[in-house]
Design a protein around this motif. Structure first.
Motif: not given
Length: 482
Positions: A437-439, A450-451, A457-459
């Motif tokens: 998603m963060n490419t 961006r990652a 939020n992802f965690f």
């Protein structure tokens, strides 16, 4: 220039005498197909016996190589045009049942099968057996099998069949306002009975359904890490790891039971057709015996297989709609599924048991779950919106090895299902989907900044998803590692 096309399938109202004629014409189409396939295959094999042909194949790819190969194809008649000329006499013979354009279309289908072998996408061609030719189509909607919108019926060389179009089918009514490019007759065996359908190839994009909840934001990203039987999806609002085509396990188990029963019946009916070790006796040329119970089991297996195919496609469409509800910037790893299907070539011995390792890989899982079909459906839905599925460079990104905190690559075995970080453990497939998603825009490297911004939020969403999976009242997904 080719214009976008989509398909609408509707049932036909047929009488018994019309069904007899349809079966006759399908069988004629099968005979034409097999004749054209045999002729094209004969010409191709004759061409490959020429040593100069293989010298041309070994020439470096370029204009010169193409010129040499085209000369050989022209010399031996291995072209689509030549097969269209070959089928003309058969078209004249069967002109009362099969039109000239339909005969040419059958010939082109046969040539496409030979082309797959010619270009390395297959090993051999397969002829169509009796009762296994299920479709016929025209090239246009002007001759032969064609649709008349005013009367809502199709006509085909003396047959007139009404199209069953429901008054409340809003989608079908809107779709049929688009131009009909051509029509296809489709036969399906449903619960042991032949059913006939018409498939309209319509120009343009499919109309939007009222209950479709696709996102309108083309900037919202969705990362997908798709495996042989599972799929991990990560967006700014949702993190999910689930089975691909969920809910087919019981049907697949029932299919295996019927397959074993069919094998037992086949062996009981034909004891002389097998050797003592259970393998087929190739020297026995007698006809195979098929009992009534064997045929009954065969019909049950065919019906269950049909249901599995329809359910799998339905599940894929539903999940593709779910993915598009999260965002329209969808990114996925580019996978070589043919490589995963193939058996391992190297013979290895296990260090623990001393036995040979099995060479089977993921052929059965890929056949049951069809991940490539899911990605095709997803891509088609995006193309209808003027977008496309973004496939990252797998060799450059290395999502399963990259760690964005240290910006290093760490090789992991397939059995390693978790990544260990200071904040906590992250499931491997979900982390790969997060990195996808963060490419960056070039789809060749991870955007580390961006990652880092989206990590917290992802965690949090990841922890919620793992808790959800732990509390499921069914067998855990084997690939998660819980």
């Amino acid at each position: 220039m080719a214009t976008p096309t989509y398909v609408l399938t509707l049932p036909l109202k047929t009488t018994v005498w019309q069904e007899h004629i349809l079966e006759k014409r399908l069988n004629i189409g099968r005979n034409i197909y097999n004749a054209c396939l045999g002729e094209a295959w004969r010409r191709y094999k004759y061409m490959t016996r020429n040593p100069q042909y293989w010298q041309a194949v070994r020439v470096e790819k370029g204009k010169e190589r193409n010129r040499l190969l085209n000369n050989f194809k022209e010399q031996y008649g291995v072209r689509r045009f030549h097969l269209n000329m070959y089928v003309q006499n058969m078209g004249r013979k069967f002109r009362q049942n099969i039109g000239s354009q339909m005969a040419q279309n059958i010939a082109e289908r046969a040539f496409s099968a030979v082309e797959k072998v010619m270009y390395g996408n297959g090993k051999t061609v397969r002829f169509c057996r009796v009762g296994e030719f299920y479709s016929l189509e025209e090239k246009t909607n002007k001759t032969g099998f064609r649709y008349f919108p005013e009367q809502q019926h199709v006509e085909w060389l003396g047959l007139t069949m009404r199209v069953l179009l429901k008054a409340n089918d809003e989608y079908a009514h809107i779709a049929l306002q688009d131009r009909v490019k051509y029509c296809r007759l489709l036969k399906k065996v449903i619960r042991g009975k032949n059913r006939y359908f018409v498939q309209f190839a319509l120009e343009g994009f499919p109309p939007k359904k009222r209950n479709q909840n696709h996102s309108d934001d083309t900037e919202k990203r969705v990362g997908i890490d798709i495996g042989t039987s599972t799929i991990a999806v990560v967006s700014d609002t949702k993190v999910e790891l689930t089975e691909l085509a969920k809910g087919l396990a019981n049907d697949e188990q029932g299919k295996r039971v019927l397959q074993r029963k069919l094998d037992r019946q086949r062996r009981a009916n034909n004891p002389d057709k097998y050797n003592a070790d259970g393998t087929i006796n190739r020297s026995n040329r007698e006809k195979w015996v098929q009992s009534q119970n064997y045929l009954k089991t065969k019909r049950k297996l065919a019906e269950l297989s049909r249901k599995i195919v329809d359910k799998r496609k339905q599940k894929h469409n539903q999940y593709a709609n779910f993915v598009l509800s999260l965002g329209l910037d969808v990114r996925v790893e580019n996978m070589n599924y043919k490589g995963l299907q193939a058996r391992a070539k190297k013979t290895e011995v296990s260090k623990k048991t001393g036995k040979f390792k099995r060479k089977k890989r993921f052929g059965k899982s890929l056949a049951n779950r069809a991940p490539a079909m899911f990605l095709t459906i997803l891509d088609n839905k995006l193309k209808a919106k003027g977008l496309e599925l973004k496939r990252i460079d797998t060799a450059k990104v290395k999502a399963s090895q990259f760690e964005h905190f240290t910006q290093t690559y760490v090789k992991k075995t397939l059995a390693t299902r978790w990544n260990h970080f200071e904040q906590g453990d992250i499931q491997r497939d979900l982390y790969s989907a997060f990195l996808i998603m963060n490419t960056k825009g070039n789809l060749r490297e991870v955007d580390v900044d961006r990652a880092n911004e989206t990590w917290n939020n992802f965690f949090n969403l990841h922890q919620q998803e793992i808790e959800r999976i732990k509390h499921l009242n069914k067998k855990q997904l084997c690939s998660i590692g819980l």
